[in-house]
Scaffold this motif. Structure first.
Motif, short mmCIF file in Angstrom:
data_model
loop_
_atom_site.label_atom_id
_atom_site.label_comp_id
_atom_site.label_asym_id
_atom_site.label_seq_id
_atom_site.Cartn_x
_atom_site.Cartn_y
_atom_site.Cartn_z
N ILE A 5 38.78 136.85 47.67
CA ILE A 5 37.74 137.69 47.07
C ILE A 5 37.56 137.36 45.60
O ILE A 5 36.44 137.27 45.08
N ILE A 6 38.69 137.17 44.90
CA ILE A 6 38.62 136.86 43.47
C ILE A 6 37.90 135.53 43.25
O ILE A 6 37.07 135.40 42.36
N VAL A 11 33.11 132.46 41.58
CA VAL A 11 32.04 131.51 41.90
C VAL A 11 30.68 132.15 41.71
O VAL A 11 29.75 131.54 41.15
N VAL A 12 30.53 133.39 42.17
CA VAL A 12 29.25 134.09 42.02
C VAL A 12 28.91 134.28 40.55
O VAL A 12 27.75 134.08 40.13
#
Length: 243
Positions: A5-6, A11-12
């Motif tokens: 998730i991190i 990346v987002v």
């Protein structure tokens, strides 16, 4: 799972930052180049347009673009005044000479003029608002022998607009050299363009038509003390021997 998730979040965030930078760069280019950016983006796509315009900026940054002295500006003003008078009798020859005059002034400013096709995009860096008119004027001049008088007049007006900016604008504010008391920079006299006699093409009577042509052809380019100007077309028709 938490690590995944991190990584996704990072990346987002990076993608969002990259998109933001790209959009800001695009807006900056659109603001600087205006219609020239839109034209290029339509021809080669936004990505290649951004790359091309950025390359233009880098190329111009390597040139020694410099302002003109008051003496040089006055000399070019005199040449333009001569072209105004020539336009009355030989519009095509005057348009060709005006094209050459703009090129000469650009060379004096520090632009590379050996490649005429390269000169136009180079000028767009500091004169983007004049480039499309200049492009059309050059196309008209290349066909000067077959061009209509009105088309040649429009070409002359385009040359005059770009010439005014080249004479007055210190391209690249950081590169402009301040005037000193020893060499003051005097205001550039207004440049005017008389309209040659032409057959009537509208329902206007002679007086209205002459007034319209004179107003379009003699609009002042700068608020400065005026110098004697060539006779207008209407005056030339009323008193051909007065010149």
């Amino acid at each position: 799972m938490a690590v995944t998730i991190i990584v996704i979040v990072i990346v987002v965030v990076l993608l969002a930052a990259a998109v933001g930078i790209l959009l800001r760069r695009q807006r900056a280019l659109q603001q600087r180049f205006g219609p020239e950016y839109d034209r290029l983006a339509a021809e080669v796509g936004p990505r290649r347009a951004r790359s091309e315009l950025a390359e233009r900026e880098r190329r111009i940054a390597q040139l020694d673009i410099r302002p003109l002295s008051a003496e040089r500006r006055a000399a070019y003003d005199t040449q333009w005044a001569t072209l105004q008078e020539q336009f009355i009798d030989t519009p095509s020859r005057a348009a060709e000479a005006a094209d050459s005059l703009v090129t000469a002034v650009a060379a004096d400013r520090g632009y590379q003029v050996a490649d005429r096709e390269r000169l136009l995009p180079d000028l767009s860096v500091y004169h983007a608002d004049r480039i499309q008119e200049y492009r059309l004027a050059r196309q008209t001049t290349e066909q000067a022998g077959a061009a209509a008088t009105e088309d040649l007049r429009q070409a002359m007006l385009a040359y005059r607009a770009l010439l005014r900016e080249l004479l007055e604008a210190p391209d690249g504010a950081g590169e402009a050299q301040p005037a000193t008391e020893a060499t003051p920079v005097s205001p550039t006299p207004p440049l005017t363009l008389p309209v040659p006699p032409a057959p009537r093409t509208s329902g206007l009577d002679d007086a209205d038509e002459a007034e319209t042509e004179t107003e379009a052809g003699t609009r002042s380019l700068a608020d400065a003390p005026t110098a004697p100007t060539a006779p207008t077309a209407s005056t030339a028709r009323r008193a051909p021997n007065a010149r």
